[in-house]
Design a protein around this motif. Structure first.
Motif, PDB file in Angstrom:
ATOM      1  N   MET B   1       0.838  -1.213   0.000  1.00 12.71           N
ATOM      2  CA  MET B   1       0.000   0.000   0.000  1.00 12.71           C
ATOM      3  C   MET B   1       0.867   1.254   0.000  1.00 12.71           C
ATOM      4  N   GLU B   2       2.015   1.163   0.706  1.00  9.55           N
ATOM      5  CA  GLU B   2       2.905   2.332   0.767  1.00  9.55           C
ATOM      6  C   GLU B   2       3.380   2.723  -0.632  1.00  9.55           C
ATOM      7  N   GLY B   3       3.674   1.686  -1.458  1.00 10.28           N
ATOM      8  CA  GLY B   3       4.132   1.941  -2.823  1.00 10.28           C
ATOM      9  C   GLY B   3       3.083   2.681  -3.639  1.00 10.28           C
ATOM     10  N   MET B   4       1.818   2.276  -3.461  1.00 13.83           N
ATOM     11  CA  MET B   4       0.730   2.931  -4.206  1.00 13.83           C
ATOM     12  C   MET B   4       0.559   4.382  -3.753  1.00 13.83           C
ATOM     13  N   THR B   5       0.809   4.642  -2.471  1.00 16.92           N
ATOM     14  CA  THR B   5       0.687   6.023  -1.967  1.00 16.92           C
ATOM     15  C   THR B   5       1.759   6.903  -2.616  1.00 16.92           C
ATOM     16  N   TYR B   6       2.996   6.397  -2.651  1.00 17.46           N
ATOM     17  CA  TYR B   6       4.080   7.148  -3.307  1.00 17.46           C
ATOM     18  C   TYR B   6       3.744   7.397  -4.771  1.00 17.46           C
ATOM     19  N   LEU B   7       3.221   6.356  -5.410  1.00 19.82           N
ATOM     20  CA  LEU B   7       2.874   6.463  -6.832  1.00 19.82           C
ATOM     21  C   LEU B   7       1.782   7.514  -7.047  1.00 19.82           C
ATOM     22  N   ALA B   8       0.787   7.498  -6.154  1.00 15.75           N
ATOM     23  CA  ALA B   8      -0.310   8.479  -6.271  1.00 15.75           C
ATOM     24  C   ALA B   8       0.234   9.896  -6.130  1.00 15.75           C
ATOM     25  N   VAL B   9       1.162  10.099  -5.188  1.00 11.83           N
ATOM     26  CA  VAL B   9       1.749  11.433  -4.985  1.00 11.83           C
ATOM     27  C   VAL B   9       2.546  11.844  -6.233  1.00 11.83           C
ATOM     28  N   ALA B  10       3.325  10.895  -6.777  1.00 14.64           N
ATOM     29  CA  ALA B  10       4.131  11.190  -7.980  1.00 14.64           C
ATOM     30  C   ALA B  10       3.231  11.540  -9.160  1.00 14.64           C
ATOM     31  N   TYR B  11       2.170  10.747  -9.370  1.00 16.13           N
ATOM     32  CA  TYR B  11       1.233  11.000 -10.464  1.00 16.13           C
ATOM     33  C   TYR B  11       0.555  12.357 -10.300  1.00 16.13           C
ATOM     34  N   PHE B  12       0.114  12.606  -9.062  1.00 14.38           N
ATOM     35  CA  PHE B  12      -0.600  13.845  -8.780  1.00 14.38           C
ATOM     36  C   PHE B  12       0.306  15.048  -9.065  1.00 14.38           C
ATOM     37  N   GLY B  13       1.561  14.963  -8.611  1.00 18.54           N
ATOM     38  CA  GLY B  13       2.534  16.036  -8.840  1.00 18.54           C
ATOM     39  C   GLY B  13       2.741  16.276 -10.329  1.00 18.54           C
ATOM     40  N   MET B  14       2.856  15.179 -11.090  1.00 13.21           N
ATOM     41  CA  MET B  14       3.129  15.310 -12.526  1.00 13.21           C
ATOM     42  C   MET B  14       1.932  15.915 -13.262  1.00 13.21           C
ATOM     43  N   ILE B  15       0.736  15.476 -12.907  1.00 16.31           N
ATOM     44  CA  ILE B  15      -0.446  15.983 -13.623  1.00 16.31           C
ATOM     45  C   ILE B  15      -0.675  17.463 -13.280  1.00 16.31           C
ATOM     46  N   ILE B  16      -0.383  17.847 -12.026  1.00 11.23           N
ATOM     47  CA  ILE B  16      -0.511  19.263 -11.643  1.00 11.23           C
ATOM     48  C   ILE B  16       0.516  20.093 -12.432  1.00 11.23           C
ATOM     49  N   ALA B  17       1.753  19.572 -12.531  1.00  8.32           N
ATOM     50  CA  ALA B  17       2.815  20.306 -13.247  1.00  8.32           C
ATOM     51  C   ALA B  17       2.445  20.495 -14.721  1.00  8.32           C
ATOM     52  N   VAL B  18       1.952  19.437 -15.364  1.00  6.05           N
ATOM     53  CA  VAL B  18       1.561  19.539 -16.783  1.00  6.05           C
ATOM     54  C   VAL B  18       0.382  20.495 -16.943  1.00  6.05           C
ATOM     55  N   GLY B  19      -0.555  20.418 -16.001  1.00  4.74           N
ATOM     56  CA  GLY B  19      -1.709  21.325 -16.039  1.00  4.74           C
ATOM     57  C   GLY B  19      -1.286  22.779 -15.922  1.00  4.74           C
ATOM     58  N   LEU B  20      -0.376  23.060 -15.002  1.00  2.00           N
ATOM     59  CA  LEU B  20       0.121  24.431 -14.807  1.00  2.00           C
ATOM     60  C   LEU B  20       0.857  24.928 -16.043  1.00  2.00           C
ATOM     61  N   TRP B  21       1.690  24.053 -16.606  1.00  2.25           N
ATOM     62  CA  TRP B  21       2.450  24.411 -17.818  1.00  2.25           C
ATOM     63  C   TRP B  21       1.490  24.758 -18.955  1.00  2.25           C
ATOM     64  N   THR B  22       0.475  23.899 -19.139  1.00  2.00           N
ATOM     65  CA  THR B  22      -0.493  24.110 -20.210  1.00  2.00           C
ATOM     66  C   THR B  22      -1.272  25.412 -19.989  1.00  2.00           C
ATOM     67  N   TYR B  23      -1.722  25.623 -18.758  1.00  2.00           N
ATOM     68  CA  TYR B  23      -2.488  26.825 -18.431  1.00  2.00           C
ATOM     69  C   TYR B  23      -1.642  28.089 -18.683  1.00  2.00           C
ATOM     70  N   THR B  24      -0.380  28.059 -18.255  1.00  2.96           N
ATOM     71  CA  THR B  24       0.514  29.212 -18.422  1.00  2.96           C
ATOM     72  C   THR B  24       0.701  29.556 -19.898  1.00  2.96           C
ATOM     73  N   VAL B  25       0.920  28.518 -20.720  1.00  2.48           N
ATOM     74  CA  VAL B  25       1.146  28.736 -22.156  1.00  2.48           C
ATOM     75  C   VAL B  25      -0.103  29.344 -22.812  1.00  2.48           C
ATOM     76  N   VAL B  26      -1.285  28.808 -22.493  1.00  2.00           N
ATOM     77  CA  VAL B  26      -2.529  29.325 -23.089  1.00  2.00           C
ATOM     78  C   VAL B  26      -2.768  30.770 -22.646  1.00  2.00           C
ATOM     79  N   GLN B  27      -2.554  31.037 -21.353  1.00  2.00           N
ATOM     80  CA  GLN B  27      -2.764  32.397 -20.848  1.00  2.00           C
ATOM     81  C   GLN B  27      -1.815  33.389 -21.513  1.00  2.00           C
ATOM     82  N   ARG B  28      -0.563  32.970 -21.705  1.00  2.00           N
ATOM     83  CA  ARG B  28       0.421  33.858 -22.343  1.00  2.00           C
ATOM     84  C   ARG B  28       0.009  34.160 -23.783  1.00  2.00           C
ATOM     85  N   SER B  29      -0.443  33.127 -24.479  1.00  2.00           N
ATOM     86  CA  SER B  29      -0.882  33.306 -25.862  1.00  2.00           C
ATOM     87  C   SER B  29      -2.055  34.303 -25.922  1.00  2.00           C
ATOM     88  N   ARG B  30      -3.017  34.161 -25.016  1.00  2.00           N
ATOM     89  CA  ARG B  30      -4.191  35.056 -25.027  1.00  2.00           C
ATOM     90  C   ARG B  30      -3.802  36.478 -24.630  1.00  2.00           C
TER      91      ARG B  30
END
Lengths: 233, 53
Positions: B1-30
């Motif tokens: 279970m500990e492994g899945m918790t680490y994995l969830a944190v890693a996934y969550f961090g990555m998806i937030i980072a990609v989301g922020l990157w995407t949002y920043t690029v779109v906002q800059r373009s607009r």
């Protein structure tokens, strides 16, 4: 506000990436506990492989843009160079980060300096960092563009080198799981999630590159308008 | 279970980072698109003033 093509691709790509993550976490079959030290960490594969694929697309664009600038002096090609370097940096970091997470769990260390693929891919990401930071700190001009385009051209040699690295040197990085002579080691469910992830990352990276090219075009237009407004100086 | 918790944190961090990157690029373009509109209007106004003079 009307959405542009790049933004539509970003929306679909990001939704697909999020869906892939959910499927990888909740639906992907577990791997054998005998084959891996940390079977749960194997699920990072559904992020790592598609992001590496997207990185190769971005570095391909960087190569095309660099060559186009060098040989044709085309503004469009320079925009592709910029888009490729920025997308290459982002996807390169995604790949390296996810690889480090998996390496820390499976190998007990996030990085192995003796592994060829890790190091060549690390170099590619460093090249993208250099191009992005260098461009933002240097005044734009033909000489500056030539220098960065030359790095983009010669740096591309690391792409095929990285691709074949695990086929030539089986050190620590796992070998290919698809496109092998024995049909690969993925079952149908794993292959489906990997396919969704690969398509999603492809849409996301094309969306990013199109939007980045648009931003560069805007920056150039703003500079020209500003000069016009200042009296053409 | 500990492994899945680490994995969830890693996934969550990555998806937030990609989301922020995407949002920043779109906002800059607009943001740049709006700036171009404002600059073009300023250039038009300036050229009208020159013509009137």
């Amino acid at each position: 506000m009307k959405m542009k093509v790049g933004e539509v691709l970003l929306l679909f790509g990001f939704t697909g990436v999020a869906t892939t993550m959910m499927l990888a976490f909740l639906w992907a079959p577990s791997v054998s506990i005998n084959a891996f030290e940390e079977p749960a960490a194997q699920r990072i594969f559904y992020w790592h492989v598609p992001s590496a694929w997207a990185a190769f697309i971005a570095f391909g664009a960087l190569f095309v843009g660099s060559a186009g600038w060098m040989f044709k002096r085309s503004e469009l090609m320079w925009r592709i160079h910029i888009a490729g370097s920025e997308a290459g940096l982002a996807t390169g970091l995604m790949t390296v980060w996810s690889g480090c997470v998996w390496g820390a769990a499976e190998w007990g260390t996030p990085w192995d300096w003796s592994d060829v693929r890790l190091n060549t891919f690390g170099l590619l990401t460093l090249l993208a960092i250099y191009l992005v930071l260098g461009r933002s700190s240097q005044p734009d001009g033909v000489e500056t563009r030539d220098t960065f385009a030359a790095f983009g051209l010669y740096g591309f040699i690391l792409v095929p080198f990285t691709y074949v690295a695990t086929r030539i040197w089986s050190i620590r990085h796992p070998g290919p799981v698809i496109g092998t002579n024995d049909g690969g080691s993925l079952n149908a469910d794993m292959g489906l999630i990997l396919l969704i992830g690969t398509l999603s990352f492809t849409l996301l990276i094309f969306g990013h590159m199109l939007t980045s090219m648009r931003i560069t075009a805007f920056e150039q237009r703003i500079e020209a308008l500003q000069i016009q407004l200042d009296g053409g100086k | 279970m500990e492994g899945m918790t680490y994995l969830a944190v890693a996934y969550f961090g990555m998806i937030i980072a990609v989301g922020l990157w995407t949002y920043t690029v779109v906002q800059r373009s607009r943001h740049l698109s709006e700036r171009i509109g404002a600059l073009e209007a300023a250039v038009k106004a300036a050229s009208r003033e020159v013509a009137e003079d």
